[in-house]
Write an enzyme that holds these catalytic residues in place. Structure first.
Site, mmCIF file in Angstrom:
data_model
loop_
_atom_site.group_PDB
_atom_site.id
_atom_site.type_symbol
_atom_site.label_atom_id
_atom_site.label_comp_id
_atom_site.label_asym_id
_atom_site.label_seq_id
_atom_site.Cartn_x
_atom_site.Cartn_y
_atom_site.Cartn_z
ATOM 1 N N ASP A 1 -4.065 3.792 2.936
ATOM 2 C CA ASP A 1 -5.535 3.499 3.183
ATOM 3 C C ASP A 1 -5.743 2.149 3.550
ATOM 4 O O ASP A 1 -6.914 1.621 3.849
ATOM 5 C CB ASP A 1 -6.514 3.840 1.889
ATOM 6 C CG ASP A 1 -6.247 2.865 0.597
ATOM 7 O OD1 ASP A 1 -5.252 2.049 0.664
ATOM 8 O OD2 ASP A 1 -6.599 2.965 -0.350
ATOM 9 N N ASP B 1 0.901 -1.137 0.029
ATOM 10 C CA ASP B 1 0.116 -0.061 0.100
ATOM 11 C C ASP B 1 0.879 1.189 0.002
ATOM 12 O O ASP B 1 1.873 1.475 0.713
ATOM 13 C CB ASP B 1 -0.927 -0.089 1.074
ATOM 14 C CG ASP B 1 -1.493 1.155 1.562
ATOM 15 O OD1 ASP B 1 -2.059 2.010 0.312
ATOM 16 O OD2 ASP B 1 -2.106 1.526 2.609
ATOM 17 N N GLU C 1 -9.219 -21.260 -15.425
ATOM 18 C CA GLU C 1 -9.330 -21.892 -14.131
ATOM 19 C C GLU C 1 -10.351 -23.032 -14.224
ATOM 20 O O GLU C 1 -11.433 -22.900 -14.427
ATOM 21 C CB GLU C 1 -9.957 -20.753 -13.283
ATOM 22 C CG GLU C 1 -10.219 -21.207 -11.531
ATOM 23 C CD GLU C 1 -11.110 -20.845 -10.936
ATOM 24 O OE1 GLU C 1 -10.990 -20.715 -9.549
ATOM 25 O OE2 GLU C 1 -11.978 -19.979 -11.257
ATOM 26 N N ASP D 1 -1.836 -1.333 -3.468
ATOM 27 C CA ASP D 1 -2.215 -0.636 -4.896
ATOM 28 C C ASP D 1 -1.278 -0.625 -6.001
ATOM 29 O O ASP D 1 -0.099 -1.479 -5.630
ATOM 30 C CB ASP D 1 -2.381 0.857 -4.379
ATOM 31 C CG ASP D 1 -1.566 1.505 -3.614
ATOM 32 O OD1 ASP D 1 -0.466 1.232 -3.996
ATOM 33 O OD2 ASP D 1 -1.666 2.142 -2.681
ATOM 34 N N HIS E 1 -4.967 -17.485 -4.083
ATOM 35 C CA HIS E 1 -5.911 -16.802 -3.315
ATOM 36 C C HIS E 1 -6.818 -17.463 -2.700
ATOM 37 O O HIS E 1 -7.809 -16.882 -1.846
ATOM 38 C CB HIS E 1 -6.295 -15.272 -3.931
ATOM 39 C CG HIS E 1 -6.889 -15.571 -5.304
ATOM 40 N ND1 HIS E 1 -6.410 -16.602 -6.335
ATOM 41 C CD2 HIS E 1 -8.522 -15.656 -5.523
ATOM 42 C CE1 HIS E 1 -7.472 -16.515 -7.046
ATOM 43 N NE2 HIS E 1 -8.695 -16.279 -6.564
ATOM 44 N N ASP E 2 -7.335 -18.672 -3.178
ATOM 45 C CA ASP E 2 -8.682 -19.345 -2.960
ATOM 46 C C ASP E 2 -8.226 -20.470 -1.855
ATOM 47 O O ASP E 2 -9.109 -21.306 -1.547
ATOM 48 C CB ASP E 2 -9.095 -20.069 -3.851
ATOM 49 C CG ASP E 2 -9.907 -19.064 -5.021
ATOM 50 O OD1 ASP E 2 -10.356 -17.712 -4.506
ATOM 51 O OD2 ASP E 2 -9.844 -19.065 -6.421
ATOM 52 N N ASP F 1 -6.426 -11.013 -15.121
ATOM 53 C CA ASP F 1 -7.688 -12.039 -14.437
ATOM 54 C C ASP F 1 -8.922 -11.414 -15.351
ATOM 55 O O ASP F 1 -9.121 -10.140 -15.569
ATOM 56 C CB ASP F 1 -7.856 -11.890 -13.345
ATOM 57 C CG ASP F 1 -8.096 -13.190 -12.459
ATOM 58 O OD1 ASP F 1 -9.082 -13.651 -12.951
ATOM 59 O OD2 ASP F 1 -7.885 -13.503 -11.260
ATOM 60 N N ASP G 1 -11.264 -16.733 -15.251
ATOM 61 C CA ASP G 1 -11.891 -17.049 -13.979
ATOM 62 C C ASP G 1 -13.286 -18.079 -14.021
ATOM 63 O O ASP G 1 -14.159 -17.630 -15.046
ATOM 64 C CB ASP G 1 -12.379 -15.760 -13.135
ATOM 65 C CG ASP G 1 -13.074 -16.015 -11.877
ATOM 66 O OD1 ASP G 1 -12.020 -16.545 -10.824
ATOM 67 O OD2 ASP G 1 -14.215 -16.026 -11.743
ATOM 68 N N ASN H 1 -0.476 4.703 -0.156
ATOM 69 C CA ASN H 1 -1.240 5.649 0.149
ATOM 70 C C ASN H 1 -1.810 5.927 1.477
ATOM 71 O O ASN H 1 -2.517 6.504 1.853
ATOM 72 C CB ASN H 1 -2.562 6.177 -0.760
ATOM 73 C CG ASN H 1 -3.555 5.260 -0.746
ATOM 74 O OD1 ASN H 1 -3.570 4.176 -0.472
ATOM 75 N ND2 ASN H 1 -4.653 5.411 -1.883
#
Ligand code: NOJ
Length: 579
Positions: free
Chosen positions: A55, A51, A284, A59, A351-352, A128, A230, A53
């Site tokens: 938040d 990150d 996928e 990013d 990520h799954d 993706d 996907d 910025n």
């Protein structure tokens, strides 16, 4: 053995960054050399990488800041999870604008700079593409739901309520587990295989398909090098929505996957988009049989270049862990089915799923580093294109949340609601989630020992794993024995040795209960890979004629050898050149 819990660089990669018309393909075999077969892919979950910025959300500028790090890994392709405009019901897998960058991630200028930065470093980029469904906040869906005669009505699947309730369809993320959602505006149900905010697009409508191809062309023109499709095996559907057998959801891919017109649509996509640019596409999912998988990727079919099947990554899907015998069997079976034709991906984490080392290795302090290195040796020494998930190069581990309030993932939150509402075993659900939740694999990248692991100056969207003080890039950079240093060596070994990409694979001592051993052979080059998957020392007697030459990589300082007998330490991984 029961486990508890758990270059020849054909430097096409450095070729032009702009997309050129693709040369005609030769008939493909597994040994035909191609840049996407020789790639080592690094997957970045952009929310969690860096990150800039404050938040608390990663990013694109953060990725730009870390491009030299990515290059230093030796990887030559990056896949980013979706970065399009999205209300983030499913962290970007619910797209409301396919031609925009999500505000939290930055701007289109940031994207262009990131892509250029990658290309300048010889790194290709995979986008993706999420088009089985869109967000319910996409303009198409807003129009579609507004009236039955809206021109966008047939962009989605609607079932008029006067026909009665549609046949049951199971949903991955719905809190009631139902994929049909009633919408009072037009007194009709819409279909959503994933969350209620992810309505399924109607691929049987040619206008939808054209929209998708136009979107893909938009990104191909920008210079992306590949597409990861996907949930694509689900796009084509029998729109009569017949009754499916009781309990079909236990084999959902068999019923939802490889719908009636899928191959026609892929051929169309190939004609319209893929064959027009120097890009590749990976699906996928690969159906539920080898035939399904071959039909997606075999070159003569002019559909996709690569697929990833789930059998390997799904082996460890319960608190009981997995058996090495099954692990060997699955990977050997898939390898032999694709030994002559077709091409697959090799991965054990993304990520799954939860973290690589926590699921397939051993994240206890004394075993974390060796088992993590051992697993990366596996991924990077098998046939197929390896996908390495951010943080696995460091041996990042599961965070292991205790309470449902800590989760951010819709699958966890709605799965919990469903368990509670159906009177299920909540305690067991939470215990399983703690080990297997997707959020385990999504905690922020651990850059250094400063507050929030150097990921953000704000409050991270998902907590940083408290072990960041010891497991982080900065600490590992200076240590030649770290997971990170080992990962770099292993990537280099693969890239320098086409035998690890294209070579024939043969199991050695298949019955061994602790050691996964195999050879890779290409012409007269032969390598032997020995992987001790256990937390105890393991002896293995190599077959006659296996004369080891040089140790090419070893995750310990030495390896104990006496003639053909090798004694491996817990989780030891060694790759030898054979004479
Ligand atoms: C598969 C993606 O990998 C997953 O993260 C997502 O939740 C579903 N598809 C729905 O898009």
């Amino acid at each position: 053995m029961k486990r508890t819990l758990f270059a020849i660089s054909i430097i096409l990669i450095l070729m032009s960054c702009n997309n050129q018309p693709k040369p005609a393909e030769e008939p493909d075999t597994t040994t035909n050399r191609t840049w996407w077969k020789e790639a080592v892919i690094y997957q970045i979950y952009p929310r969690s990488f860096k990150d800039t910025n404050g938040d608390g959300v990663g990013d694109l500028k953060g990725i730009i800041e870390k491009l030299d790090y990515i290059q230093s890994l030796g990887v030559n392709m990056v896949w980013l999870n979706p970065i399009y405009g999205s209300p983030n019901d499913d962290n970007g897998y619910d797209i409301s604008d396919y031609r925009a960058i999500m505000e939290e991630f930055g701007t289109m200028e940031d994207f262009d700079a990131m892509l250029k930065g990658m290309h300048d470093r010889g790194i290709k980029f995979v986008m993706d593409v999420v088009v089985n469904h869109s967000s319910d906040e996409h303009e198409w869906f807003k129009q579609s739901r507004s009236s039955r005669d809206n021109p966008y009505r047939d962009y989605y699947h609607w079932w008029p309520a006067e026909r009665g309730k549609p046949n049951y369809r199971w949903s991955y993320f719905d809190e009631k587990g139902e994929a049909w959602m009633y919408d009072s505006t037009t007194n009709a149900y819409y279909l959503h295989y994933f969350s209620r905010k992810q309505p399924d697009l109607n691929w049987e409508n040619p206008k939808v398909r054209q929209e998708v191809y136009d979107i893909m062309k938009f990104w191909a023109e920008k210079g992306v090098d590949g597409f990861r499709l996907d949930a694509f095996q689900f796009v084509s559907k029998d729109t009569t929505f017949p009754k499916l057998p009781e309990g079909y959801e236990k084999e959902v891919i068999k019923y939802y996957g490889m719908g009636p017109n899928l191959h026609d649509y892929l051929k169309e996509m190939n004609r319209e988009v893929l064959s027009q640019y120097n890009v590749f596409a990976v699906s996928e999912g690969a159906g539920s049989t080898f035939e399904d998988a071959h039909n997606l990727v075999d070159a003569g079919r002019n559909e996709l270049q690569m697929a990833y099947h789930f059998e390997g990554v799904d082996l460890c899907n319960s608190l009981e862990g997995y058996e090495l015998a099954d692990f060997k069997e699955v990977h050997s079976r898939w390898d032999s089915a694709f030994a002559q034709e077709g091409w697959l991906s090799i991965f054990l984490a993304n990520h799954d799923v939860a973290r690589l080392v926590s699921r397939y290795g051993n994240d206890k302090p004394q075993f974390r580093a060796p088992s993590s290195k051992m697993l990366n040796t596996f991924i990077l020494s098998m046939r197929g294109t390896p996908y390495c998930y951010y943080g696995d190069e460091l041996g990042m581990t599961n965070i292991g949340f205790d309470s449902i309030e800590q989760y951010r993932d819709i699958a966890a939150i709605n799965g919990y609601k469903k368990t509670v509402n159906s009177g299920g075993d909540v305690e067991h659900f939470l215990k399983t989630l703690k080990f297997l939740s997707r959020d385990n694999g999504r905690t922020p990248m651990q850059w250094d020992g400063s507050e929030n692991a150097g990921f953000t100056t704000g409050t991270p969207w998902l907590p940083v794993n408290p072990n960041y003080t010891t497991i982080n890039v900065k600490a590992q950079e200076g240590d030649p024995n770290s997971c990170l240093s080992y990962f770099r060596k292993m990537v280099k070994l693969r890239k320098d040795n086409p035998v690890l990409v294209y070579g024939d694979y043969e199991l050695v001592r298949p019955e061994h209960e602790q050691v996964y051993a195999y050879t890779r052979t290409l012409g007269d080059v032969k390598m032997l890979v020995l992987l001790n998957f256990s937390d105890e020392a393991a002896g293995i007697e190599l077959p006659e004629g296996t004369a080891t030459d040089e140790v090419l990589i070893n995750n310990y300082d030495a390896v104990e050898t006496a003639g053909l007998a090798v004694n491996l330490k817990p989780y030891q991984a060694v790759v030898y050149a054979l004479k």
